[in-house]
Design an enzyme around this catalytic site. Sequence first.
Site, PDB file in Angstrom:
ATOM      1  N   LEU A  32      13.186  52.714  64.066  1.00 52.03           N
ATOM      2  CA  LEU A  32      14.362  52.414  64.892  1.00 52.03           C
ATOM      3  C   LEU A  32      14.103  52.673  66.369  1.00 52.03           C
ATOM      4  CD1 LEU A  32      17.068  54.000  62.564  1.00 52.03           C
ATOM      5  CD2 LEU A  32      16.230  51.645  62.604  1.00 52.03           C
ATOM      6  N   HIS A  33      14.660  51.794  67.194  1.00 52.12           N
ATOM      7  CA  HIS A  33      14.584  51.964  68.649  1.00 52.12           C
ATOM      8  C   HIS A  33      15.992  51.823  69.212  1.00 52.12           C
ATOM      9  CE1 HIS A  33      14.965  47.641  68.684  1.00 52.12           C
ATOM     10  NE2 HIS A  33      13.842  47.503  67.995  1.00 52.12           N
ATOM     11  N   GLU A  34      16.095  51.903  70.518  1.00 41.68           N
ATOM     12  CA  GLU A  34      17.401  51.899  71.189  1.00 41.68           C
ATOM     13  C   GLU A  34      18.205  50.633  70.842  1.00 41.68           C
ATOM     14  OE1 GLU A  34      20.319  53.686  72.990  1.00 41.68           O
ATOM     15  OE2 GLU A  34      18.443  54.695  72.507  1.00 41.68           O
ATOM     16  N   GLY A  35      17.519  49.523  70.575  1.00 43.84           N
ATOM     17  CA  GLY A  35      18.214  48.286  70.191  1.00 43.84           C
ATOM     18  C   GLY A  35      18.982  48.477  68.887  1.00 43.84           C
ATOM     19  N   HIS A  36      18.303  49.080  67.884  1.00 41.95           N
ATOM     20  CA  HIS A  36      18.987  49.353  66.609  1.00 41.95           C
ATOM     21  C   HIS A  36      20.150  50.320  66.836  1.00 41.95           C
ATOM     22  CE1 HIS A  36      14.789  48.532  64.960  1.00 41.95           C
ATOM     23  NE2 HIS A  36      15.532  47.670  64.273  1.00 41.95           N
ATOM     24  N   GLN A  60       9.927  38.604  53.259  1.00 38.57           N
ATOM     25  CA  GLN A  60       9.972  37.855  54.514  1.00 38.57           C
ATOM     26  C   GLN A  60       8.652  37.884  55.286  1.00 38.57           C
ATOM     27  OE1 GLN A  60      13.218  40.584  55.968  1.00 38.57           O
ATOM     28  NE2 GLN A  60      12.252  40.275  57.944  1.00 38.57           N
ATOM     29  N   GLN A 152      17.434  34.164  63.293  1.00 37.51           N
ATOM     30  CA  GLN A 152      17.828  34.965  62.120  1.00 37.51           C
ATOM     31  C   GLN A 152      19.350  35.081  62.046  1.00 37.51           C
ATOM     32  OE1 GLN A 152      15.881  38.693  60.616  1.00 37.51           O
ATOM     33  NE2 GLN A 152      17.423  39.698  61.871  1.00 37.51           N
ATOM     34  N   SER A 184      11.729  45.769  70.564  1.00 39.42           N
ATOM     35  CA  SER A 184      11.286  45.309  69.251  1.00 39.42           C
ATOM     36  C   SER A 184      10.400  46.395  68.659  1.00 39.42           C
ATOM     37  CB  SER A 184      10.465  44.020  69.409  1.00 39.42           C
ATOM     38  OG  SER A 184       9.665  43.811  68.264  1.00 39.42           O
TER      39      SER A 184
HETATM   40  O1  PAF Z   1      15.713  41.982  61.626  1.00 38.85           O
HETATM   41  C1  PAF Z   1      15.255  42.701  60.706  1.00 38.85           C
HETATM   42  O2  PAF Z   1      14.907  43.868  60.896  1.00 38.85           O
HETATM   43  C2  PAF Z   1      15.111  42.118  59.303  1.00 38.85           C
HETATM   44  O3  PAF Z   1      14.779  40.769  59.354  1.00 38.85           O
HETATM   45  C3  PAF Z   1      16.347  42.338  58.423  1.00 38.85           C
HETATM   46  C4  PAF Z   1      17.569  41.641  58.986  1.00 38.85           C
HETATM   47  C5  PAF Z   1      16.634  43.836  58.298  1.00 38.85           C
HETATM   48  C6  PAF Z   1      16.114  41.784  57.011  1.00 38.85           C
HETATM   49  O4  PAF Z   1      15.041  42.404  56.394  1.00 38.85           O
END
Ligand code: PAF
Length: 286
Positions: A32-36, A60, A152, A184
């Site tokens: 996780l980063h500041e965006g999340h 994916q 997405q 990212s």
């Molecule tokens: O953006 C992401 O981190 C991934 O594509 C997601 C939405 C968690 C699905 O695995």
Amino acid sequence: MLVLESVKQAQKALSQTALSNSLALVPTMGCLHEGHLDLVRMAKKLAKKVVVSIFVNPLQFGPSEDFEKYPRHFEKDLELLKSLDVDFVFHPVASDLYPSGFYTSIDTGALGRRLCGKFRPGHFNGVATVCLKLFNITKAHFAIFGEKDFQQLQVIKQTVRDLNSPLEIVAHPTVREPSGLALSSRNRYLSTEEKVAALCIPNTLKELQAYQIKKSDCSVQELTELALASLNPLKVQYAEITVGEDLSLANPSDLICSLDKPRLFIAAFCGNTRLIDNCALRGISS
Ligand code: PAF
């Protein structure tokens, strides 16, 4: 903060919660980063309870992509989420989400095959499939997605619309470093020099956004050529201008100002790291 390690545990805890509270889901692959964290802050404003999923989704990733190497920092992620007072973390293992005999997946159609989908076949089908599973397991009322992964976001909106999923998809603007680089998890692959070179991407977006506002008869072809020239130091995978919600590719001769919700998308390699970014352009409805 309750950490839910299995689908069963999550279904039990979250179905109770979702009955009597509004619940927002922030789907992540961790690291996780500041965006999340900004997505989590938005989730907390939208709903009484927040669940963050952390799952590196094998479905994916293509065979030559970075699934094994994808950064995993679960303990650090937990600390960050605790500091934001998140209610639940859902952290399943792959064999629980995809047990033997798992077969069903979502076909995201033309939208999932253009832009990034052209270079990452099956990627968006994998994203849509895991997200729908997360929506079904958590029974969340909202799910938050960042606009950095704009394709997405559109794929998820399409999935929810087509399959009548009852939750609301909420978009969060791209979070950037002060330098302009979009945040990212893959930025941590960049060396100091590559990080400087990568600024070419947000700078190109900013310059071209300004250019097409000033030059009202600017065409799709002209802007695309300018983008490619400006991105020259990087290995560009694509620079494309799209129209509307389904991100269909604009015709080269079209004037940007005549388009519905035009957007510029870029994917480029900085060293071995693939970066993506995008921005809105000034069309008839923007
Ligand atoms: O953006 C992401 O981190 C991934 O594509 C997601 C939405 C968690 C699905 O695995």
